[in-house]
Motif scaffolding. Structure first.
Motif, PDB file in Angstrom:
ATOM      1  N   TRP A  30       0.851  -1.138   0.040  1.00  0.00           N
ATOM      2  CA  TRP A  30       0.209  -0.115  -0.008  1.00  0.00           C
ATOM      3  C   TRP A  30       0.782   1.210  -0.154  1.00  0.00           C
ATOM      4  O   TRP A  30       1.769   1.266   0.965  1.00  0.00           O
ATOM      5  CB  TRP A  30      -0.942  -0.052   1.052  1.00  0.00           C
ATOM      6  CG  TRP A  30      -1.616   1.129   1.451  1.00  0.00           C
ATOM      7  CD1 TRP A  30      -1.450   2.112   2.349  1.00  0.00           C
ATOM      8  CD2 TRP A  30      -2.744   1.683   0.681  1.00  0.00           C
ATOM      9  NE1 TRP A  30      -2.483   3.355   2.049  1.00  0.00           N
ATOM     10  CE2 TRP A  30      -3.364   2.887   1.252  1.00  0.00           C
ATOM     11  CE3 TRP A  30      -3.567   1.399  -0.456  1.00  0.00           C
ATOM     12  CZ2 TRP A  30      -4.145   3.696   0.650  1.00  0.00           C
ATOM     13  CZ3 TRP A  30      -4.693   2.012  -0.921  1.00  0.00           C
ATOM     14  CH2 TRP A  30      -4.964   3.147  -0.387  1.00  0.00           C
ATOM     15  N   ASN A  31       0.579   2.086  -0.951  1.00  0.00           N
ATOM     16  CA  ASN A  31       1.366   3.208  -0.959  1.00  0.00           C
ATOM     17  C   ASN A  31       0.595   4.627  -0.787  1.00  0.00           C
ATOM     18  O   ASN A  31       1.288   5.714  -1.004  1.00  0.00           O
ATOM     19  CB  ASN A  31       2.243   3.471  -2.467  1.00  0.00           C
ATOM     20  CG  ASN A  31       1.069   3.651  -3.647  1.00  0.00           C
ATOM     21  OD1 ASN A  31      -0.175   3.652  -3.349  1.00  0.00           O
ATOM     22  ND2 ASN A  31       1.437   3.245  -4.797  1.00  0.00           N
ATOM     23  N   GLY A  32      -0.461   4.507  -0.250  1.00  0.00           N
ATOM     24  CA  GLY A  32      -1.295   5.548   0.018  1.00  0.00           C
ATOM     25  C   GLY A  32      -2.290   5.920  -0.807  1.00  0.00           C
ATOM     26  O   GLY A  32      -3.195   6.499  -0.668  1.00  0.00           O
ATOM     27  N   THR A  33      -2.311   5.209  -2.195  1.00  0.00           N
ATOM     28  CA  THR A  33      -3.180   5.729  -3.345  1.00  0.00           C
ATOM     29  C   THR A  33      -3.872   4.251  -3.732  1.00  0.00           C
ATOM     30  O   THR A  33      -4.606   4.378  -4.240  1.00  0.00           O
ATOM     31  CB  THR A  33      -2.901   6.516  -4.215  1.00  0.00           C
ATOM     32  OG1 THR A  33      -1.686   6.124  -4.946  1.00  0.00           O
ATOM     33  CG2 THR A  33      -2.500   7.903  -3.867  1.00  0.00           C
ATOM     34  N   SER A  34      -2.693   3.232  -3.830  1.00  0.00           N
ATOM     35  CA  SER A  34      -3.246   1.981  -4.449  1.00  0.00           C
ATOM     36  C   SER A  34      -2.646   0.774  -3.737  1.00  0.00           C
ATOM     37  O   SER A  34      -1.503   0.956  -3.333  1.00  0.00           O
ATOM     38  CB  SER A  34      -2.926   1.880  -6.013  1.00  0.00           C
ATOM     39  OG  SER A  34      -1.502   1.589  -6.092  1.00  0.00           O
TER      40      SER A  34
END
Length: 195
Positions: free
Chosen positions: A82-86
């Motif tokens: 998880w990278n904060g958007t996807s």
């Protein structure tokens, strides 16, 4: 799990009070919870509805990593990032050629900072049998690689640029003209070839 880079607590899935498996992603900034709507630019979907997965923050990649989980008699064996958007499904490298861990839930997973590796231990399989094996995830260090006639450059998971080969025609903008004796890193803000 606390995402140190983005300063957010990250929560994925779980089992609701009505015994329904959840597939939502939430973030908490210390004040309020926010339901996230993950994009899917990678085209690999998002994690299934599940609970009892293992998650940990990966300091080298600045992402939250999640492995396994359980839902309705099924155990999962996917590694997600998880990278904060996807959510991105990640395939770990297998330098020992000993395959990957089996699906599991209720396991432990930690980040080994000295080796920038994930270490997984134990858990339960689909039949609720206890597992006592230990696995290490070796993750690919680069997300994009491009090769020219006499040089190669790669972008790392931390957005650093590494180049090797020849730059005799100034193919790598901003780098010194000449040969790279060994792989050099263009780390922020230093330029490739500088000491």
């Amino acid at each position: 799990i606390f995402d140190e880079y983005r300063e957010q607590m990250v929560l994925y899935g779980g089992l609701t009070g009505g015994s329904v498996y959840a597939s939502d992603t939430w973030e908490f900034d210390g004040t309020s919870w926010a339901l996230k709507a993950p994009s899917d630019p990678e085209g690999d979907g998002n994690p299934s509805a599940l609970h009892a997965s293992g998650a940990v923050y990966h300091r080298e990649r600045n992402t939250v990593m999640m492995y396994g989980g359980y839902a309705s008699g099924t155990v999962f064996e996917k590694l997600w990032e998880w990278n904060g958007t996807s959510w991105n499904e990640v395939t770990a490298l297998d330098p020992e050629d000993d395959s990957q861990p089996s699906g599991r839930h209720n396991h432990s997973i930690v980040y080994d900072e000295a080796r920038a590796a994930l270490v997984l231990f134990g858990g339960e399989n689909a039949q609720s049998a206890n597992l006592s094996d230990t696995w290490e995830f070796v993750l690919p260090p680069y997300v994009a690689i491009s090769a020219g006639g006499e040089f190669t450059c790669a972008i790392s998971t931390t957005a650093d640029l590494a180049c090797w080969g020849s730059n005799n025609k100034s193919q790598v903008s901003g780098a010194p003209i000449g040969s790279f004796d060994e792989a050099c890193d263009r780390r922020r803000p230093r330029m490739c070839g500088e000491e």
